[in-house]
Design a protein around this motif. Structure first.
Motif, PDB file in Angstrom:
ATOM      1  N   SER A  16      49.846  38.276   7.583  1.00 26.35           N
ATOM      2  CA  SER A  16      49.913  37.081   7.383  1.00 26.35           C
ATOM      3  C   SER A  16      48.994  35.914   8.082  1.00 26.35           C
ATOM      4  CB  SER A  16      51.414  36.601   6.955  1.00 26.35           C
ATOM      5  OG  SER A  16      52.140  36.674   8.234  1.00 26.35           O
ATOM      6  N   ILE A  17      49.019  34.817   7.703  1.00 23.40           N
ATOM      7  CA  ILE A  17      48.594  33.679   8.320  1.00 23.40           C
ATOM      8  C   ILE A  17      49.156  32.361   8.027  1.00 23.40           C
ATOM      9  CG2 ILE A  17      46.793  33.146   6.708  1.00 23.40           C
ATOM     10  CD1 ILE A  17      45.012  32.934   9.055  1.00 23.40           C
ATOM     11  N   ALA A  18      49.223  31.471   9.039  1.00 25.77           N
ATOM     12  CA  ALA A  18      49.795  30.166   8.659  1.00 25.77           C
ATOM     13  C   ALA A  18      48.846  29.211   7.850  1.00 25.77           C
ATOM     14  CB  ALA A  18      50.329  29.438  10.055  1.00 25.77           C
ATOM     15  N   PRO A  19      49.416  28.199   7.204  1.00 27.30           N
ATOM     16  CA  PRO A  19      48.573  27.825   6.204  1.00 27.30           C
ATOM     17  C   PRO A  19      47.600  26.763   6.990  1.00 27.30           C
ATOM     18  CG  PRO A  19      50.963  26.891   5.948  1.00 27.30           C
ATOM     19  CD  PRO A  19      50.976  28.271   6.938  1.00 27.30           C
ATOM     20  N   ASP A  20      47.978  26.359   8.268  1.00 30.51           N
ATOM     21  CA  ASP A  20      47.421  25.436   9.158  1.00 30.51           C
ATOM     22  C   ASP A  20      46.163  25.964  10.006  1.00 30.51           C
ATOM     23  OD1 ASP A  20      48.731  26.593  10.776  1.00 30.51           O
ATOM     24  OD2 ASP A  20      49.456  24.584  11.986  1.00 30.51           O
ATOM     25  N   ARG A  21      45.949  27.521   9.879  1.00 27.79           N
ATOM     26  CA  ARG A  21      44.931  28.085  10.584  1.00 27.79           C
ATOM     27  C   ARG A  21      43.760  27.974   9.947  1.00 27.79           C
ATOM     28  NH1 ARG A  21      47.153  28.429  15.297  1.00 27.79           N
ATOM     29  NH2 ARG A  21      45.266  29.920  15.797  1.00 27.79           N
ATOM     30  N   ALA A  26      41.252  33.525   9.137  1.00 28.71           N
ATOM     31  CA  ALA A  26      41.512  34.303   8.146  1.00 28.71           C
ATOM     32  C   ALA A  26      40.581  35.625   7.795  1.00 28.71           C
ATOM     33  CB  ALA A  26      41.826  33.706   6.842  1.00 28.71           C
ATOM     34  N   VAL A  27      39.348  35.141   8.023  1.00 26.72           N
ATOM     35  CA  VAL A  27      38.361  36.067   7.908  1.00 26.72           C
ATOM     36  C   VAL A  27      38.387  37.309   9.118  1.00 26.72           C
ATOM     37  CG1 VAL A  27      35.860  36.551   7.901  1.00 26.72           C
ATOM     38  CG2 VAL A  27      36.591  34.512   6.464  1.00 26.72           C
ATOM     39  N   SER A  28      38.717  36.708  10.234  1.00 26.97           N
ATOM     40  CA  SER A  28      38.831  37.654  11.516  1.00 26.97           C
ATOM     41  C   SER A  28      40.029  38.877  11.052  1.00 26.97           C
ATOM     42  CB  SER A  28      39.037  37.108  12.588  1.00 26.97           C
ATOM     43  OG  SER A  28      39.147  37.979  13.647  1.00 26.97           O
ATOM     44  N   LEU A  29      41.070  38.282  10.478  1.00 29.03           N
ATOM     45  CA  LEU A  29      42.272  38.988  10.040  1.00 29.03           C
ATOM     46  C   LEU A  29      41.725  40.104   9.105  1.00 29.03           C
ATOM     47  CD1 LEU A  29      45.467  36.915   9.950  1.00 29.03           C
ATOM     48  CD2 LEU A  29      44.984  38.759  11.195  1.00 29.03           C
ATOM     49  N   VAL A  40      49.744  33.877   2.998  1.00 32.38           N
ATOM     50  CA  VAL A  40      49.905  32.480   3.793  1.00 32.38           C
ATOM     51  C   VAL A  40      51.579  32.109   3.706  1.00 32.38           C
ATOM     52  CG1 VAL A  40      49.293  30.136   3.899  1.00 32.38           C
ATOM     53  CG2 VAL A  40      47.774  31.925   2.860  1.00 32.38           C
ATOM     54  N   LEU A  41      52.163  32.338   5.126  1.00 31.54           N
ATOM     55  CA  LEU A  41      53.619  32.250   5.228  1.00 31.54           C
ATOM     56  C   LEU A  41      53.710  30.956   6.009  1.00 31.54           C
ATOM     57  CD1 LEU A  41      54.481  35.927   5.936  1.00 31.54           C
ATOM     58  CD2 LEU A  41      54.489  34.670   3.589  1.00 31.54           C
ATOM     59  N   ASP A  42      54.761  30.295   5.889  1.00 33.61           N
ATOM     60  CA  ASP A  42      55.135  29.111   7.140  1.00 33.61           C
ATOM     61  C   ASP A  42      55.965  29.981   8.284  1.00 33.61           C
ATOM     62  OD1 ASP A  42      57.882  29.695   5.989  1.00 33.61           O
ATOM     63  OD2 ASP A  42      57.927  27.784   5.106  1.00 33.61           O
TER      64      ASP A  42
END
Length: 146
Positions: A16-21, A26-29, A40-42
């Motif tokens: 998962s990733i935070a919305p403000d990243r 995200a591409v790296s993940l 996308v998680l808070d």
């Protein structure tokens, strides 16, 4: 067979990733994990959306390379399709086909329990089909011996 069998086989870890990243993060993940989408998680684990390769390609198409500096929530799909561990593979395949989605968040009692992809579902269907074939072969073999 049910979604629970898919999670049992593949595990319930969710990248998962935070919305403000940033989209670059995200591409790296996605690259490092060899996956096609990230939830996308808070900070409390609530689902805000999903960011897929398709979302990123659409962003690049519309904004060029500058999209990599944008926030994840600018490109994510906010309405995440969901299923339950108790849903059948057939039902999930139908949902994925009808709604043209490749990933479903698996939730139980309002909590995230995993993420499944169309690849996971197809793999489970192949496992189930092979089991059915082997069972039928065994049955036919027993009947022939009698």
């Amino acid at each position: 067979m049910h979604v629970a069998a898919v999670l049992k086989r593949k595990g319930n870890q969710v990248v998962s990733i935070a919305p403000d990243r940033t989209i670059a993060e995200a591409v790296s993940l996605l690259t490092n994990h060899g996956i096609g989408a990230v939830l996308v998680l808070d900070t409390t684990g609530n689902i805000h959306g999903i960011l897929s390769e398709r979302d990123i390609v659409n962003g690049v198409s519309g904004h060029g390379a500058d999209v990599l500096a944008q926030r994840v929530d600018a490109l994510m799909t906010p309405d995440v399709e969901r299923c339950s561990p108790h849903d059948t593979i057939a039902r999930v395949m139908g949902v994925m086909t009808e709604r043209r989605t490749r990933h479903l968040a698996v939730t139980e009692d309002g909590r995230l329990a995993g993420l499944i992809s169309i690849g996971d579902v197809v793999k489970q269907r192949l496992i189930d089909t092979n089991l059915e074939v082997e069972t039928l072969r065994g049955y036919v073999s027993l009947r022939a011996d009698q």
